[in-house]
Design an enzyme around this catalytic site. Structure first.
Site, PDB file in Angstrom:
ATOM      1  N   GLU A   1      -1.893  -5.169  -3.727  1.00  0.00           N
ATOM      2  CA  GLU A   1      -0.912  -4.442  -2.920  1.00  0.00           C
ATOM      3  C   GLU A   1       0.109  -5.389  -2.305  1.00  0.00           C
ATOM      4  O   GLU A   1       1.298  -5.049  -2.195  1.00  0.00           O
ATOM      5  CB  GLU A   1      -1.631  -3.637  -1.841  1.00  0.00           C
ATOM      6  CG  GLU A   1      -2.426  -2.466  -2.415  1.00  0.00           C
ATOM      7  CD  GLU A   1      -3.256  -1.729  -1.392  1.00  0.00           C
ATOM      8  OE1 GLU A   1      -3.685  -0.605  -1.678  1.00  0.00           O
ATOM      9  OE2 GLU A   1      -3.509  -2.299  -0.290  1.00  0.00           O
TER      10      GLU A   1
ATOM     11  N   ASP B   1       0.834  -1.198   0.000  1.00  0.00           N
ATOM     12  CA  ASP B   1       0.000   0.000   0.000  1.00  0.00           C
ATOM     13  C   ASP B   1       0.870   1.251   0.000  1.00  0.00           C
ATOM     14  O   ASP B   1       0.626   2.212  -0.740  1.00  0.00           O
ATOM     15  CB  ASP B   1      -0.922  -0.035   1.220  1.00  0.00           C
ATOM     16  CG  ASP B   1      -1.782   1.206   1.348  1.00  0.00           C
ATOM     17  OD1 ASP B   1      -2.400   1.608   0.359  1.00  0.00           O
ATOM     18  OD2 ASP B   1      -1.844   1.782   2.458  1.00  0.00           O
TER      19      ASP B   1
END
Length: 226
Positions: free
Chosen positions: A122, A51
């Site tokens: 992610e 992320d």
């Protein structure tokens, strides 16, 4: 018990075709493993890392190729790294065919859940950072996000911002958002949000995250009352 998944060899070939360097097989297996499998190691820690990698790479990309003000950059960044955007990229490259899911989670639709697809995407970026470093991971992000980057994502005003400005322009109190229902398992949760503008009206919308449901509700409100 895990549902049917692609063999490890096929998954390695798929990852390398995307551009990832695959040396530590256990690391990539972890990135593709959902908590519903009961495995000791799943993608959550790698998702946390990925992320941040995606956010930094995208912020740098925007800074270098967009002369807009800080607010415009932030608007585009939020759109390009949103759960919906990440899930769309994951679908384009075929992530769901290689995720390790518990049978019940797959039966519940986790393989097509925006939340799960985004988290897995992610996690793959987090694994890439550990395997190959930031520069190589950034190149992959530039390649697989290029269509979205060059498209219209985040170029128009966000529905929540538009509603906020509409309310202020009409001398109304700021919009009020509230969760009226949450349903489904954690990996495929559904949120219903009600947005109200005092003395004007209210609408409800449902989506896979609170943020997406708020956005949908704001859009519907503007369509109905704006």
């Amino acid at each position: 018990m895990m549902a049917d998944i692609a063999p490890l060899g096929e998954t390695k070939d798929w990852l390398e075709a995307i551009g990832f360097t695959v040396n530590d097989g256990d690391l990539w297996l972890e990135a593709l493993t959902h908590g519903s499998t009961g495995a000791e190691r799943n993608y959550e820690r790698l998702e946390f890392l990925g992320d941040r990698v995606l956010g930094l790479a995208m912020a740098e990309w925007l800074y270098n190729h967009n002369n807009g003000a800080e607010g415009q950059l932030a608007q585009r960044l939020n759109a390009l790294v949103s759960r919906q955007a990440c899930a769309a990229i994951a679908r384009e490259i075929g992530v769901s065919d290689h995720m390790r899911l518990g049978k019940q989670a797959r039966d519940d639709g986790a393989a097509e859940s925006d939340n799960v697809l985004c988290d897995t995407m992610e996690a793959l970026l987090g694994a890439s950072l550990l395997e190959s470093g930031f520069d190589a991971t950034r190149e992959i992000i530039h390649r697989i996000w290029r269509s979205a980057f060059e498209g219209h994502a985040g170029r128009s005003k966000h529905p929540k911002s538009a509603l906020q400005e509409w309310a202020a322009g009409n001398r109304r109190r700021p919009p009020h958002y509230e969760v009226v229902e949450r349903s489904g398992p954690d990996h495929a949760a559904r949120f219903t949000i009600r947005v109200t503008v005092n003395n004007v009206g209210e609408v409800e919308a449902t989506a896979g995250s609170k943020q997406e449901a708020e956005t949908a509700a704001a859009r519907l409100f503007m369509e109905k009352y704006g």
